[in-house]
Design an enzyme around this catalytic site. Structure first.
Site, PDB file in Angstrom:
ATOM      1  CE  LYS A   1      -3.903   1.891   2.710  1.00 47.20           C
ATOM      2  NZ  LYS A   1      -4.758   1.634   3.901  1.00 47.20           N
TER       3      LYS A   1
ATOM      4  CB  SER B   1      -7.930   3.464   2.936  1.00 49.93           C
ATOM      5  OG  SER B   1      -7.066   2.985   3.967  1.00 49.93           O
TER       6      SER B   1
ATOM      7  CB  SER C   1      -8.285   0.486   5.838  1.00 44.52           C
ATOM      8  OG  SER C   1      -8.965   1.706   5.974  1.00 44.52           O
TER       9      SER C   1
END
Length: 396
Positions: A38, A115, A139
């Site tokens: 990420k 996210s 997330s």
């Protein structure tokens, strides 16, 4: 490494950075596995954009790799790229106004969740074997449920977030995704250690009736067969109630703490540069700016009470069997208002692990209307490896 959007990234999971060499050990426990990261984690040779153009412009090329990423490289895993994150990690929709929305390979008409949207998308599409994400308010757990993956929100502080961008530090955790439990457990051996936190004692399975009531009836019904299989293996789940005061109280105290910390983290940047923030993200930061000191004091006191109560409920061997999310992923076409409503309902489920700081593992054990639906095990602080061992038993 995977290159820009195109045939090598059909689901738009990766940030289109130019390739840079990322050395890894020639052998190790993760040899043969590929992974993505990420775009909150530093990787030497790459910027760290956090899903926001201003942060990306200020980043520069990083000279050091985040320790958690380095552990994976030292274990022989092959880095294949940095993945799209919802802007500043302050969303669970899986859409970034600047970098786009990764596709949910398990249900292309539905959102990935965020996210950690790009990480989940990349794994679900088979573009890598596992991927790092972060989980502050859901997330990792939300995309894991929506994309049909195994995903862990670890005990708070269990996996290092050094060298990663913060959102709300007292909630931020480092988790990861895999398509199968066996691969997931190999990564756990590296990030959590192989010292079994789970001795050979039994598990006291608990059925949180109030949490199940938060799921859509059709979702709860779809999860029932999987829950019954878990109970057939681990023993009947005793009914319990988890909420302290009310779910509304839990929701607001979680949001007040998260909001205050998010504003302390990103407020100075927002006030100085006035970056154009995407839908939902802009409104959440504006709301966070107004959280009062009194609200924060009350929320801190509530969190301590809740953590103590849940620790007493679980003891050393209790495990909650619960829905990960209130339903399957919403359709992409549902609109911002519908997504915000879903997010607010989801927080009431997700804040149990967030407020307590305890470990929660989501497993892809059900489907509804052709879309995945996760079932979770939530255990006391430090039970991360034990939960994964239980998932391995279920997979066997």
């Amino acid at each position: 490494m995977l290159s820009l959007y195109g045939p090598h990234d059909p689901v738009h999971a990766f940030v289109p950075y130019p390739d840079a060499p990322v050395p890894r050990a020639p052998s190790g426990p993760l040899s043969g596995l590929s992974f993505a990261v990420k775009d909150l984690f530093d990787v030497a040779g790459y910027p760290t954009g956090g899903g926001n153009p201003i942060v990306l412009a200020m980043s520069g090329i990083k000279q050091h790799t985040a320790p958690t990423v380095q552990r994976l490289l030292d274990a022989g895993a092959r880095f294949v790229g940095k993945t799209v994150t919802d802007e500043l990690a302050f969303s669970m929709n899986g859409d970034n106004a600047h970098f786009g929305a990764p596709v949910n390979p398990a249900a292309p008409l539905r959102i990935t969740g965020g996210s950690s949207s790009g990480s989940a998308s990349a794994v679900a599409a088979g573009l890598c074997d596992f991927a790092l994400g972060t989980d502050t308010g859901g997330s990792v757990r939300a995309p894991a449920s929506h994309c049909g993956l195994v995903g862990l929100r670890p005990t708070h502080g269990r996996v290092s977030l050094q060298g990663a961008l913060d959102l709300a530090p007292s909630f931020d955790t480092c988790g990861w995704f895999a398509r199968d439990v066996q691969t997931f457990a190999r990564v756990a051996d590296v990030l959590l250690g192989r010292e079994a936190e789970a001795p050979q004692r039994g598990v006291r399975l608990l059925w949180p009736e109030d949490l199940w009531a938060l799921a859509e009836p059709a979702a709860a019904q779809a999860l029932r067969p999987a829950a019954e299989r878990v109970q057939a293996l681990l023993g009947a789940a005793a009914p319990v109630e988890v909420a302290l005061d009310s779910f509304d109280a839990m929701y607001w105290h979680f949001r007040h703490l998260q909001g205050r910390e998010a504003w302390l983290t990103d407020g100075p940047l927002i006030e100085r540069y006035a970056p154009p923030l995407g839908p939902g993200v802009a409104e959440r930061f504006a709301w966070s700016r107004g959280v009062s000191d009194e609200q924060v004091r009350d929320a801190h006191a509530f969190r301590e009470r809740f953590r103590h109560r849940l620790a007493e409920l679980l003891g050393s061997d209790g495990v909650l069997l619960m829905p990960t999310m209130p339903d399957i992923a919403p359709l992409r076409a549902v609109g911002e208002a519908g997504l915000e409503d879903y997010r607010n309902r989801a927080i009431r489920l997700l804040c149990v692990a967030g407020l307590s700081g305890f470990a929660q593992l989501s497993m892809p054990l059900a489907r509804r209307e052709g879309a995945p639906l996760g079932l979770s095990l939530l255990g006391p602080a430090g039970s991360d490896r034990r939960l994964i061992a239980l998932a391995e038993r279920l997979a066997d």
